[in-house]
Design a protein around this motif. Structure first.
Motif, PDB file in Angstrom:
ATOM      1  N   LYS A  14       0.833  -1.212   0.000  1.00  0.00           N
ATOM      2  CA  LYS A  14       0.000   0.000   0.000  1.00  0.00           C
ATOM      3  C   LYS A  14       0.858   1.249   0.000  1.00  0.00           C
ATOM      4  O   LYS A  14       0.531   2.239  -0.677  1.00  0.00           O
ATOM      5  N   ASP A  15       1.974   1.236   0.724  1.00  0.00           N
ATOM      6  CA  ASP A  15       2.896   2.376   0.712  1.00  0.00           C
ATOM      7  C   ASP A  15       3.509   2.563  -0.675  1.00  0.00           C
ATOM      8  O   ASP A  15       3.688   3.689  -1.140  1.00  0.00           O
ATOM      9  N   ALA A  21       0.962   4.198  -2.874  1.00  0.00           N
ATOM     10  CA  ALA A  21       0.839   5.623  -2.562  1.00  0.00           C
ATOM     11  C   ALA A  21       2.009   6.424  -3.119  1.00  0.00           C
ATOM     12  O   ALA A  21       1.860   7.609  -3.426  1.00  0.00           O
TER      13      ALA A  21
END
Length: 96
Positions: A48-49, A52
């Protein structure tokens, strides 16, 4: 494209995390399910990082995008008529 692939990775990891039978069926280097679950949660967070960190493109551009566009539809497609014109049309059509 890369974002969609990473979202698929997250979906797969979450499916494995949510299915205990699948988790126990896979022989891994983890000693118990809790340790495997913590590892998968950490990996999901890393993915998820990474998602992003991928910059959003300004505009989706493709060499084909302009092939399927057309002129905008004009706002006034119909002729605007007044009451006199309507009366004249009725007299002409029906003899009223």
């Amino acid at each position: 494209m890369q974002k969609q692939l990473l979202f698929t990775v997250i979906d797969v990891l979450e499916a494995v995390t949510n299915d205990i039978d699948l988790m126990t069926g896979i022989s891994t280097e983890f000693s118990d399910i809790g340790q495997a679950y913590q590892f998968l949660e950490a990996r999901i967070g890393q993915v998820k990082d990474k998602i992003a960190a991928i910059p959003e493109p300004e505009e989706d551009y493709s060499c084909f995008s302009l092939m399927y566009t057309r002129e905008p539809v004009p706002k006034h497609r119909y002729k605007i008529v007044d009451n006199k014109t309507i009366d004249d049309m009725l007299k002409e059509e029906f003899g009223v």
